[in-house]
Write an enzyme that holds these catalytic residues in place. Structure first.
Site, PDB file in Angstrom:
ATOM      1  CG  ASP A 150      42.625 -17.089  15.307  1.00 49.70           C
ATOM      2  OD1 ASP A 150      43.367 -17.403  14.344  1.00 49.70           O
ATOM      3  OD2 ASP A 150      41.401 -17.294  15.329  1.00 49.70           O
ATOM      4  CG  ASP A 157      41.239 -14.261  18.876  1.00 51.74           C
ATOM      5  OD1 ASP A 157      41.869 -15.250  19.312  1.00 51.74           O
ATOM      6  OD2 ASP A 157      40.253 -14.368  18.122  1.00 51.74           O
ATOM      7  CD  GLU A 213      42.048 -20.388  17.820  1.00 51.47           C
ATOM      8  OE1 GLU A 213      43.158 -19.816  17.805  1.00 51.47           O
ATOM      9  OE2 GLU A 213      41.043 -19.888  18.336  1.00 51.47           O
TER      10      GLU A 213
END
Ligand code: 0RA
Length: 735
Positions: free
Chosen positions: A500, A502, A426
């Site tokens: 990630d 998140d 990503e």
């Protein structure tokens, strides 16, 4: 021939017939295993259902007795009981029906019958294969009874009473000399009875199992409409009320119920005279032809489709369909491997005509749902075309040049798929790092730009227009879609999603998992899909350093120091940490920890009771108070290394402890992969010697697909929350 001679000749013929059944049972009932055993029940029940089809019966009761026998009772006309005038033996019709093969027809002229169809061998076969059989018929004002053993009468047809009612009751015990198993399965029988009740609207079938004193009732007032509703239960449907079409031509009765759901599979069940035609046949061919033609012409007539170019294929119009097609015909011909394929050629045209007419009318009368069905088929068409294009992409190897330009694949030199890995990364900066970090001999890197994040509002087929996804498909080299995927062609046996830790990372991962689940399921089944585990923390102390993957690991690490270096007791650490963590969570919600502590101390009723966490906190608080070592009068005292903390606030004790624990440590919390330099990325996440990978299971991907479906079309915020709450669970592998 004198009477006695003819008697013998006839008698021998009958005995020969029954003998044949006993020496070759499989020829009559398929097998002598469980299936054959249950065929006995079906055979009798099918005869009762014939009575229902003829309009004389609406109740069938089936008993499973403790002695291993089975009783089938119906309220039909009853098996004829008169003496048959042409029978040289002067037997009753009842005795003939139960002892002669294919005798049923002598006494009836039924238009549609199940018996004589597939299982249809006649109740005489059941009789021949039963240790004993007992029949009781109510008919013509009388109750008559007769018993048999292995097909041979042990009593004559006897009148045992009078009655106003009619019906047949047959009790039989399967012969253990014939059957490998003689235990009836409630599950197998109830499955068939359920099906029969759907196929015969209003017919009630009751299954009473005396072995465990249970009772089940099967009745479907809606017939096959209820059937499709049941098949679609729990799914989102396009047309809430199933389409129902009925018609008849030349003694062929056609009945269809159709309901579309939002899924991608196709489920069309077909029956001929109540028999499941699993192999399809002419009726199914007629149905499919009508469906494709009618939906296409409706689309063109109403400006939803352009003629010619855009025409929908059969597969397109069947995506998400659930249908039950039931036909009744006088003389079915069954073909195929398992004799479950209808062969009668005249049936195709009849079904086609009935469905064409009925479906066109329904579409005209229900324009809203008609439009939904057309949109769904068009979407299927787009996905199909995208898959075709993707397959073509695979052949364009030009896209696979080794390049470190961002947005492009950096391939590895290894050509053996079992040794090659592909990292799907990503973000451009992380992609750049990964390209520098990798071992280019066997690790390929494909960066994905955040842009494809926005695709979640769109359909999967839209995703296929993304440049990166096209490159991904090309890189994998195995095509996509359920029809054209060639898993053995895939160029990497480890496909690693590296996103990630998140919300956006979770989001993009859900999207990719959904993509793999829908378009490349066999790769997941083979265990080729993985999720990388980049660290969340880097902790450094002098020359020593450590990477930690989760928040929990980080706290465990701190607890370890508190115990080993500060010499605190484990119980105290445990209580203090939990207490402090809950307060930290409250702080995130905007409640100051010292305010919360005041509430705890004052013991008053207050609004925070609604929080489960508050109750936990109160409990922890009470427990900490009992720890003698830190409680002195109205103060808490804790010796941390060479500092003594004396305070009235437990929160302060916790904060001070944290402060001390973190002293001398350099703690780095990674917000994304981009914050790591290539060496760190290699060390923690990519190096096969040190990394942890999670292998994606089909269940994981399926869950992601469900989440994706929930997320479509909703607001962004709840969508993100949902992903965070339902963080993926995958199993640990490969360290
Ligand atoms: C022969 C002829 C008729 C009905 C039956 C047999 C019959 C068989 C079974 C087996 C279980 N239940 C059954 N009910 C009926 C037709 C009788 C007539 O035309 O009246």
């Amino acid at each position: 021939m004198n009477k006695e001679d003819s008697y013998k000749a006839e008698d021998i013929k009958i005995l020969k017939g029954l003998e044949g059944v006993r020496t070759r049972p499989a020829m009559y009932i398929g097998s002598t295993g469980t299936e054959g055993l249950h065929h006995l029940v079906y055979e009798v029940v099918d005869n009762s259902v014939d009575e229902a089809l003829a309009g004389f019966c609406n109740l069938i009761e089936v008993y499973l007795h403790r002695d291993g026998s089975c009783t089938v009772v119906d309220n039909g006309r009853g098996i004829p009981i008169e003496r048959h005038p042409e029978d040289s033996l002067g037997r009753t019709a009842l005795e003939i029906v139960l002892t002669e093969l294919h005798a049923g027809g002598k006494f009836e002229s039924k238009a549609y019958k199940v018996s004589g169809g597939l299982h249809g061998v006649g109740v005489s076969v059941v009789n021949a294969l039963s240790e004993w059989l007992e029949v009781e018929v109510k008919r013509d004002g009388k109750v008559v009874r007769q018993t048999f053993s292995r097909g041979i009468p042990t009593t004559s047809t006897e009148i045992i009473g009078s009655t106003e009612q009619s019906g047949t009751k047959i009790r039989f015990k399967p012969d253990s000399e014939i059957f490998e198993t003689t235990e009836f399965s409630k599950e197998i029988l109830s499955q068939r009875f359920k099906e029969l009740s759907y196929l015969n609207k209003g017919l009630k079938i009751i299954l009473i199992d005396e072995r465990d004193s249970s009772k089940q009732e099967f009745i479907a007032h809606g017939g096959i409409v209820s059937f499709v509703e049941a098949l679609n239960r729990g799914r989102k449907v396009l047309n809430p009320k199933p389409i129902y079409i009925q018609g008849q031509k030349d003694k062929v009765i056609v009945e269809v119920a159709i309901q579309y759901n939002e899924g991608y599979s196709e489920e069309i069940l077909t029956f001929v005279n109540n028999i499941n035609t699993r192999e399809g046949g002419t009726h199914l061919v007629g149905f499919k032809a009508a469906l494709t033609r009618t939906i296409n012409s409706y689309g063109v007539d109403h400006g939803l489709l352009k003629e010619g170019k855009e025409s929908l294929s059969g597969e397109d119009v069947r995506e998400g369909i659930v249908a039950v097609l039931s036909v009744k015909i006088p003389e079915p011909q069954f073909e195929g491997q398992t004799k479950t394929k209808l062969g009668n050629s005249e049936v195709k045209g009849i079904v086609e005509a009935v469905v064409n007419e009925g479906l066109s009318r329904w579409l005209e009368e229900n324009p809203t749902y008609a439009k939904k069905i057309l949109e769904k088929a068009k979407e299927a068409q787009r996905a199909r075309e995208a898959a075709k294009k993707a397959k073509e992409l695979t052949r364009k190897k030009g896209l696979l040049e080794d390049t470190t330009l961002s947005g492009k694949l950096a391939d590895c030199t290894e050509k053996d798929p079992s040794q090659a890995e592909l990292f799907i990364v990503e973000g451009e900066s992380a992609g750049g790092s990964a390209k520098q970090a990798r071992d280019r001999r066997f690790q390929a890197v494909l960066p994905l730009r955040g842009k494809i994040l926005n695709v979640e509002k769109a359909r999967i087929d839209k995703m296929l227009t993304s440049e990166e996804i096209k490159t991904l498909i090309t890189a994998l080299g195995c095509g996509i879609g359920k029809d054209s995927l060639e898993p053995e062609e895939v160029r990497y046996h480890k496909i690693i999603l590296m996103t990630d830790a998140d919300v956006d990372g979770a989001h993009i991962r859900t999207l990719l998992l959904t993509f793999f689940y829908r378009q490349m399921l066999p790769l997941i089944e083979r265990g080729y899909l993985y999720i990388a585990q980049p660290p969340l923390y880097r902790i450094k102390r002098g020359k020593w350093e450590k990477y930690l993957q989760t928040e929990e690991e980080f706290y465990e690490f701190l607890k370890e120091i508190a115990k080993e270096e500060f010499g605190l007791r484990e119980n105290l650490i445990y209580l203090l940490f939990n207490y402090g963590k809950i307060l930290e969570e409250f702080a995130l919600k905007g409640f100051s920890p010292s305010y919360i502590e005041t509430l705890l101390v004052s013991q008053e009723e207050h609004s925070l009771r609604q929080y489960k966490d508050f109750i936990n906190l109160k409990d922890l608080y009470e427990r900490v108070k009992q720890i003698e070592e830190i409680k002195k009068d109205s103060y808490y005292i804790l010796q941390i290394k060479n500092e003594t903390v004396k305070t009235k606030s437990l929160w302060e004790i916790y904060s001070k402890l944290m402060e001390q624990l973190k002293k001398g440590l350099t703690i780095q919390r990674y917000k994304g992969l981009g914050e790591m330099n290539p060496e760190q990325l290699w060390e923690t996440t990519m190096n096969p010697e040190k990394r942890t990978l999670l292998q994606v299971t089909v269940e994981d991907a399926q869950k992601a697909d469900e989440i994706f479906t929930i997320l479509m079309g909703e607001d962004v915020e709840p969508r993100k929350e949902f992903i965070v709450k339902h963080a993926l669970e995958a199993k640990n592998l490969d360290i």
